[in-house]
Design a protein around this motif. Sequence first.
Motif, mmCIF file in Angstrom:
data_model
loop_
_atom_site.group_PDB
_atom_site.id
_atom_site.type_symbol
_atom_site.label_atom_id
_atom_site.label_comp_id
_atom_site.label_asym_id
_atom_site.label_seq_id
_atom_site.Cartn_x
_atom_site.Cartn_y
_atom_site.Cartn_z
ATOM 1 N N ALA A 294 3.369 -18.936 0.198
ATOM 2 C CA ALA A 294 3.276 -18.040 1.358
ATOM 3 C C ALA A 294 3.395 -16.581 0.960
ATOM 4 O O ALA A 294 3.913 -15.784 1.721
ATOM 5 C CB ALA A 294 4.344 -18.400 2.404
ATOM 6 N N ASP A 295 2.904 -16.252 -0.199
ATOM 7 C CA ASP A 295 2.906 -14.861 -0.633
ATOM 8 C C ASP A 295 1.693 -14.172 0.008
ATOM 9 O O ASP A 295 0.551 -14.446 -0.354
ATOM 10 C CB ASP A 295 2.818 -14.814 -2.163
ATOM 11 C CG ASP A 295 2.929 -13.403 -2.705
ATOM 12 O OD1 ASP A 295 2.343 -12.475 -2.113
ATOM 13 O OD2 ASP A 295 3.597 -13.227 -3.730
ATOM 14 N N VAL A 296 1.998 -13.298 0.948
ATOM 15 C CA VAL A 296 0.916 -12.660 1.697
ATOM 16 C C VAL A 296 0.004 -11.870 0.773
ATOM 17 O O VAL A 296 -1.214 -11.848 0.930
ATOM 18 C CB VAL A 296 1.497 -11.752 2.800
ATOM 19 C CG1 VAL A 296 0.407 -10.967 3.482
ATOM 20 C CG2 VAL A 296 2.247 -12.598 3.810
ATOM 21 N N GLY A 297 0.591 -11.199 -0.217
ATOM 22 C CA GLY A 297 -0.214 -10.429 -1.158
ATOM 23 C C GLY A 297 -1.223 -11.307 -1.872
ATOM 24 O O GLY A 297 -2.399 -10.963 -2.005
ATOM 25 N N ILE B 251 -4.024 -12.250 0.466
ATOM 26 C CA ILE B 251 -4.975 -11.161 0.699
ATOM 27 C C ILE B 251 -5.884 -10.982 -0.503
ATOM 28 O O ILE B 251 -7.080 -10.740 -0.361
ATOM 29 C CB ILE B 251 -4.215 -9.869 1.045
ATOM 30 C CG1 ILE B 251 -3.611 -10.024 2.425
ATOM 31 C CG2 ILE B 251 -5.120 -8.666 0.978
ATOM 32 C CD1 ILE B 251 -3.007 -8.792 2.984
ATOM 33 N N VAL C 96 -0.772 -15.872 8.605
ATOM 34 C CA VAL C 96 0.673 -16.043 8.669
ATOM 35 C C VAL C 96 1.430 -14.737 8.798
ATOM 36 O O VAL C 96 2.644 -14.709 8.686
ATOM 37 C CB VAL C 96 1.198 -16.808 7.436
ATOM 38 C CG1 VAL C 96 0.709 -18.231 7.465
ATOM 39 C CG2 VAL C 96 0.764 -16.125 6.163
ATOM 40 N N ASP C 97 0.717 -13.641 9.005
ATOM 41 C CA ASP C 97 1.405 -12.365 9.136
ATOM 42 C C ASP C 97 0.798 -11.605 10.293
ATOM 43 O O ASP C 97 -0.410 -11.669 10.511
ATOM 44 C CB ASP C 97 1.255 -11.567 7.842
ATOM 45 C CG ASP C 97 2.034 -10.272 7.902
ATOM 46 O OD1 ASP C 97 1.470 -9.255 8.343
ATOM 47 O OD2 ASP C 97 3.214 -10.296 7.533
ATOM 48 N N SER D 273 0.309 -8.430 10.804
ATOM 49 C CA SER D 273 -0.498 -7.221 10.633
ATOM 50 C C SER D 273 -1.316 -7.180 9.355
ATOM 51 O O SER D 273 -2.345 -6.531 9.295
ATOM 52 C CB SER D 273 0.420 -5.998 10.644
ATOM 53 O OG SER D 273 1.330 -6.120 9.565
ATOM 54 N N ALA D 274 -0.864 -7.918 8.336
ATOM 55 C CA ALA D 274 -1.480 -7.741 7.022
ATOM 56 C C ALA D 274 -2.946 -8.133 6.966
ATOM 57 O O ALA D 274 -3.696 -7.611 6.153
ATOM 58 C CB ALA D 274 -0.697 -8.555 5.995
ATOM 59 N N ALA E 261 -6.851 -5.667 8.569
ATOM 60 C CA ALA E 261 -7.832 -4.853 7.844
ATOM 61 C C ALA E 261 -8.780 -5.700 7.005
ATOM 62 O O ALA E 261 -10.002 -5.487 7.054
ATOM 63 C CB ALA E 261 -7.106 -3.814 6.988
ATOM 64 N N PRO E 262 -8.289 -6.671 6.241
ATOM 65 C CA PRO E 262 -9.240 -7.482 5.470
ATOM 66 C C PRO E 262 -10.217 -8.234 6.375
ATOM 67 O O PRO E 262 -11.411 -8.327 6.058
ATOM 68 C CB PRO E 262 -8.340 -8.472 4.727
ATOM 69 C CG PRO E 262 -7.017 -7.846 4.678
ATOM 70 C CD PRO E 262 -6.894 -6.998 5.895
ATOM 71 N N THR F 273 11.475 -21.403 7.252
ATOM 72 C CA THR F 273 11.343 -19.959 7.008
ATOM 73 C C THR F 273 11.346 -19.225 8.333
ATOM 74 O O THR F 273 10.316 -19.005 8.932
ATOM 75 C CB THR F 273 10.019 -19.643 6.277
ATOM 76 O OG1 THR F 273 8.950 -20.288 6.966
ATOM 77 C CG2 THR F 273 10.061 -20.120 4.848
ATOM 78 N N PRO F 274 12.533 -18.830 8.773
ATOM 79 C CA PRO F 274 12.612 -18.176 10.079
ATOM 80 C C PRO F 274 11.766 -16.914 10.106
ATOM 81 O O PRO F 274 11.649 -16.205 9.118
ATOM 82 C CB PRO F 274 14.090 -17.813 10.233
ATOM 83 C CG PRO F 274 14.770 -18.273 9.042
ATOM 84 C CD PRO F 274 13.811 -18.929 8.112
ATOM 85 N N GLY F 275 11.176 -16.668 11.245
ATOM 86 C CA GLY F 275 10.358 -15.472 11.363
ATOM 87 C C GLY F 275 8.938 -15.728 10.928
ATOM 88 O O GLY F 275 8.036 -14.987 11.290
ATOM 89 N N SER G 51 12.931 -13.273 6.799
ATOM 90 C CA SER G 51 11.520 -13.437 7.170
ATOM 91 C C SER G 51 10.703 -12.194 6.835
ATOM 92 O O SER G 51 11.213 -11.160 6.469
ATOM 93 C CB SER G 51 11.419 -13.751 8.653
ATOM 94 O OG SER G 51 12.034 -12.736 9.391
ATOM 95 N N ILE H 249 -0.409 -4.225 1.860
ATOM 96 C CA ILE H 249 -0.611 -5.381 2.731
ATOM 97 C C ILE H 249 0.160 -5.271 4.038
ATOM 98 O O ILE H 249 0.186 -6.214 4.831
ATOM 99 C CB ILE H 249 -0.238 -6.712 2.020
ATOM 100 C CG1 ILE H 249 1.228 -6.720 1.601
ATOM 101 C CG2 ILE H 249 -1.110 -6.915 0.805
ATOM 102 C CD1 ILE H 249 1.646 -8.060 1.000
ATOM 103 N N THR H 250 0.786 -4.120 4.242
ATOM 104 C CA THR H 250 1.523 -3.777 5.476
ATOM 105 C C THR H 250 2.674 -4.729 5.779
ATOM 106 O O THR H 250 3.216 -4.707 6.866
ATOM 107 C CB THR H 250 0.610 -3.740 6.728
ATOM 108 O OG1 THR H 250 0.236 -5.071 7.090
ATOM 109 C CG2 THR H 250 -0.613 -2.899 6.477
#
Lengths: 361, 259, 344
Positions: free
Chosen positions: A101-104, A107, A126-127, A129-130, A133-134, A194-196, C160, C255-256
């Motif tokens: 779950a690494d957003v980077g 992306i 899963v995010d 805002s991230a 843009a992509p 994973t809360p949040g 989180s 990535i904000t």
Amino acid sequence: MEIDDLGESSSELPGFDRAGLLKRIAVGSAALSIPALATAQGAFGATAAGGGGNYPKHPKWKFAFVNHVTTNPFFVPTQYGATDACALVKCSYTWTGSTKADVGEMINAFNAAISAKAAGIAVCVVDKSAFEAPIKRALRKGIPVVAYNADGANSGPKARQAYIGQALYDSGFAMGERIATLVSKGDVAIFIATPGALNIQPRIDGALAAIKQSGKPINAVAVPTDPALDVELGKIDSYYLGHKTLAGMFAVDAGDTQGVGQIIQKHSLQGKVIGGGYDLLPGTLDLIQKGFLEFTIDQQPYLQGFYPVIQLFLYKLSGGLQAPSDTNTGLLFVTKANVKPYLTTKTRYEGSSSAQKYPVS
Amino acid sequence: MSTNGGEALRVENVAKNFGAVTALVDVSLRLGQGEVVGLIGDNGAGKSTLVKILSGFQRPDHGRIFVNGKEESIRSVDHARSLGIDTVYQDLALVPSLSVTHNMFLNREVTIGIGPLRWLHNREMRRRAREYIEAIGIRTLRSVDAEVAMLSGGQRQAIAIARSVHSGARTLLLDEPLAAMGAKEGEMILDLIRDLKEKGHSMIVVAHNFIHVLEICDRVNLLQHGKITFDMATAETSAEQLTDLVAAEYRATKKAKPV
Amino acid sequence: MPVAEATSPTRRASLGWRVASALLLRREASIFVVAIGLMAFFWFKNHVFLEADNIKNITETTAPFALVAAGEVMLLVSGEIDLAVGRTFALAPAIVYVISSQDQYGLPIWLGVLLGLVVSAAVGLVNGVVTTFLRVPSFITTLGMLYLLNGITLHLLSGSQQFMPGGATFQSIFGSQPDEYALFLNSEFFWAIGLVLLVQFILTWTRWGLHTVATGGNLLGAAESGVNVRKIKIGNFVLANLLAGFAGIVDSTRITTIVPLQGGPDMMFFAVAGAVIGGTSLFGGVGTVIGSLIGVGVLIILQTGFSILGLNAFTFPIVIGLAILASMVATVQFARLKNLGKLQ
């Protein structure tokens, strides 16, 4: 770079508004007819090459699935669904993303799909805002994008064209309602890996809201565990040992659900502590049959791989005339009453077998 | 060999312990100007410790040190250098992956820059390094940019010595300069030492090979049981006597053992 | 005077030849050749590989790893290693979040970034002091930090993902992922290039760098020469963690989002692998920062290239692992051939 490590996070779904959901169910069920039509024509390969079913010749489009927990067993049936859909429409797909779950990482995989000129992209958003843009960049380049399994923020603008998955909040609400029927009073713990995380947090929010709405004297608490399967069990155990008066233990992700069942079994708590949760890990199904868990919720992950391919394909084939539409992959409570077929069959739809079989049992 | 009468270095009653281990008990030693004193003793006698104290790498627990007749308390290696004392250690303190130039100027680099922003003045250092190498008589080195790892033992020793000499030291401490060296290279180093002596440097040379000691040293000191137990001009002693002295204790203990 | 054996000074070869051989003999040459070779291979397989979009993608992905690798190179050269830089990568933006997010203290972004960097430097300081003064091997020290920092980060972010603060100006300077890239490439990449060159300069052209090499190449010898080896090691720990923290802040801006588990040991291993195949020795005394940038680039080129060719995500690690081994073998052999030529 993905090195297999803890990979196990909850593979859950996001949520969206009910009204829209009902509208789209109609469209979604229309989509269901395609495979029926295709099989009605006979096995694939019997028709002219390059088409698939009734369709005219077209390039073998390659779709990209960007996932947040690529090695999580929950998504194995999703990949089967995507494979089967691709076979139907004579396309192909790649399965990339992050193991943890690494957003980077996700992306980067998303951008790689853009630069590789993927025909379409399905991504677990899963995010909140991230990914905006992509996704916009992909759309500008004429690449259709759908979200599956997770859909970002509950409110606010969303760049993706459609969402295919389960209504997160609503499923949580449904679970909360069921908890209120099973537990009359007392302390209840709801475990969350994973809360949040936007793919599972709304479930707990829904459950807590439903429990509160029921008016019953139930004190429900959200308890974080861990994305790693092996650690989850230890944490659930420790929590129980510290709170022996619990009336119920529930979970909103696959790993924790199985963990709850195992702890109930370990301490022989059936009848004293009610357990339930999400997803169809083989261990979970077994525990339901043996009576250690009351229910689990089937998200039909197979459809989460199947529909995105079909929708993206139709978009490409029709030149954009058939746009992707939101699709609810359903919510089904699996209890001891109906768990048997799940247990006795090993099917592609649950990921427990890769064989293509009809009938399934 | 005549000295000019002055003292380059004198230590009185120096002692050093490392926890429970006593390395030096009571060492008194004198090095005259322009003199070469050989320091011998069995392994573990404390010769390296004494050298490390004189070089500033370690502080003595006890005792006084006089440099050029004046009492000093040597605080650090840099301080010792500023007093004109430099050391060539047994391991040569050379960094294998660095060039001859950079090794030559380690911790004594020449820098160039603007205000507080300074960087290495490699061209200048290379030029000087070439000078030093030539001045010290090394002819077989092809380039000062060569990595020290590529050089032979004798070349490395020579470079280490050149480094000390050209840091402006007048008093040199050489810890086993001839260890692990073949005959030909050993000769080259001995010539080097003789050359330095002619130029007026005072030196303490730690060595095991008594022939060599007798060749280049004016006097020889024996370090035993943490003390200097023997101090004689090399002209008045011989290799056999020195061997006897060093081995005597061992033989004594051998005799004392019950049969 | 020893008998002078007259050897004529080396004849000066032509300028062109000298420049060419100077470049070819550099430690970075072998990995550079590998990089070019791979790019050619992937371009041949699919021309899309060298198109603008993909170049942007590769540079964007490489940037944070390059920053972390630069710091690790300095540490490796000095004879130490920091296993926890990937955690500092997550901690620094978490600090920024706590200080500057509207959900938290809401202070100006520059203050958040400053404190994030200060905390990163402090982590390096602790690592360095424990390793040099308390004599704990850096492997162990930073292993412990791996968990400690993770826990602290999880607390700061409440377990989180959180939104990364910073307005539009901040974002465009520090690594935004805008709809249209300024100057063709993402700004995080420019930061990476700039800092890589700076750190390389420090390593090759300053006293600090020379002492770093000496400390790693011959610890005792360097100390005997009067080099303050403790200061060197501690300073490099601080540098490595500063770079990692900065990389984290910049990448989270891109990535904000700040993810508690971002970076981590995976990132550290990737950066170290890039550094090693780029020509830095794990045993100290030898290293190149530019080489680590190219090395990381090679790994990303492999990842991106195979991704374009449609390689399954599960097969990736196999390919990456083999690639690291192959590049390592190639680099070592190339260096050996070089050295054979250099012997007198």
